[in-house]
Design a protein around this motif. Structure first.
Motif, mmCIF file in Angstrom:
data_model
loop_
_atom_site.group_PDB
_atom_site.id
_atom_site.type_symbol
_atom_site.label_atom_id
_atom_site.label_comp_id
_atom_site.label_asym_id
_atom_site.label_seq_id
_atom_site.Cartn_x
_atom_site.Cartn_y
_atom_site.Cartn_z
ATOM 1 N N UNK A 18 0.858 -1.181 0.000
ATOM 2 C CA UNK A 18 0.000 0.000 0.000
ATOM 3 C C UNK A 18 0.893 1.229 0.000
ATOM 4 N N UNK A 19 0.584 2.112 -0.927
ATOM 5 C CA UNK A 19 1.360 3.346 -0.972
ATOM 6 C C UNK A 19 1.119 4.119 0.308
ATOM 7 N N UNK A 20 1.832 5.170 0.480
ATOM 8 C CA UNK A 20 1.562 5.993 1.644
ATOM 9 C C UNK A 20 0.075 6.254 1.670
ATOM 10 N N UNK A 70 2.154 -4.564 -7.850
ATOM 11 C CA UNK A 70 2.301 -5.790 -7.069
ATOM 12 C C UNK A 70 1.030 -6.093 -6.275
ATOM 13 N N UNK A 71 0.392 -5.066 -5.759
ATOM 14 C CA UNK A 71 -0.829 -5.242 -4.980
ATOM 15 C C UNK A 71 -1.890 -5.987 -5.780
ATOM 16 N N UNK A 72 -2.042 -5.645 -7.050
ATOM 17 C CA UNK A 72 -3.040 -6.314 -7.884
ATOM 18 C C UNK A 72 -2.580 -7.700 -8.340
ATOM 19 N N UNK A 73 -1.258 -7.952 -8.343
ATOM 20 C CA UNK A 73 -0.733 -9.241 -8.795
ATOM 21 C C UNK A 73 -0.692 -10.297 -7.688
ATOM 22 N N UNK A 74 -0.684 -9.874 -6.443
ATOM 23 C CA UNK A 74 -0.510 -10.797 -5.315
ATOM 24 C C UNK A 74 -1.867 -11.063 -4.666
ATOM 25 N N UNK A 75 -2.422 -12.254 -4.885
ATOM 26 C CA UNK A 75 -3.762 -12.561 -4.363
ATOM 27 C C UNK A 75 -3.884 -12.373 -2.844
ATOM 28 N N UNK A 76 -2.823 -12.669 -2.095
ATOM 29 C CA UNK A 76 -2.874 -12.539 -0.638
ATOM 30 C C UNK A 76 -3.113 -11.098 -0.194
ATOM 31 N N UNK A 77 -2.856 -10.157 -1.069
ATOM 32 C CA UNK A 77 -2.978 -8.741 -0.709
ATOM 33 C C UNK A 77 -4.300 -8.114 -1.135
ATOM 34 N N UNK A 78 -5.125 -8.847 -1.849
ATOM 35 C CA UNK A 78 -6.365 -8.273 -2.366
ATOM 36 C C UNK A 78 -7.294 -7.772 -1.261
#
Length: 190
Positions: free
Chosen positions: A63-65, A113-121
């Motif tokens: 997550x960006x700032x 990366x946020x959209x590519x990594x399912x664990x982060x959705x």
């Protein structure tokens, strides 16, 4: 003797950036799941404890700032003649237009990366729900007459839904979001 606030803030920014960049590199090389907080901390030359002072979980590095409070503050201060949707566009342009090249780069990499990594959705969902709540509260300041919370939440939800739709798999969608919000504004305007 305490150090000046400006120097302390710059050090915090540098540490946060070093942690994020180390994480991004490790995620790219060995994958998100295979990367540990300890590895990120070592690569960033900080302790795991320092990592957790900046990010409460590994996924939070993506997550960006947190731009939401800044956007909502600019939303509250936007010219009164703007519709709520136009005021949000104005606020987002103010905040994102003020990003440094380094911050813009890191936000772009983190969002991809946020959209590519399912664990982060799940983090995406949490961030958008938080934004709905912030906008719901701020909308009270945008109307001349009192409105009830349900009405403000519906408008905030519609705005954030449009933002979510335009931003999905589209990191820093600087053109797509304003275009989508303009459509919503046009459909809601009398």
């Amino acid at each position: 003797m305490s150090e000046p606030l400006g120097l302390r803030e710059r050090k915090k920014t540098q540490t946060r950036r070093a942690i994020r960049r180390a994480a991004f590199e490790l995620f790219t090389v060995q994958g998100f799941a295979a990367t540990t907080v300890e590895q990120i901390a070592e690569a960033a030359q900080v302790s795991p404890r320092t990592f957790y002072r900046y990010f409460n979980v590994k996924e939070a590095v993506l997550i960006s700032q947190d731009h939401s409070p800044l956007i909502v503050a600019a939303f509250r201060a936007a010219p009164r003649h703007l519709t709520p949707i136009a005021a949000y566009e104005y606020a987002a342009a103010q905040v994102f237009g003020g990003l440094s090249d380094d911050d813009r780069h890191d936000d772009l990499v983190g969002q991809r990366l946020l959209y590519q990594i399912p664990e982060a959705h799940g983090l995406i969902y949490v961030e958008f729900i938080k934004l709905i709540e912030l906008i719901t509260d701020a909308l009270q300041d945008r109307f001349d007459e009192p409105t009830d919370i349900a009405e403000r939440r519906v408008l905030a939800g519609a705005m954030v839904g449009v933002i979510f739709g335009a931003a999905h798999n589209n990191p820093l969608p600087e053109k797509a979001v304003p275009q989508a919000l303009a459509v919503l504004d046009a459909k809601l305007s009398p």
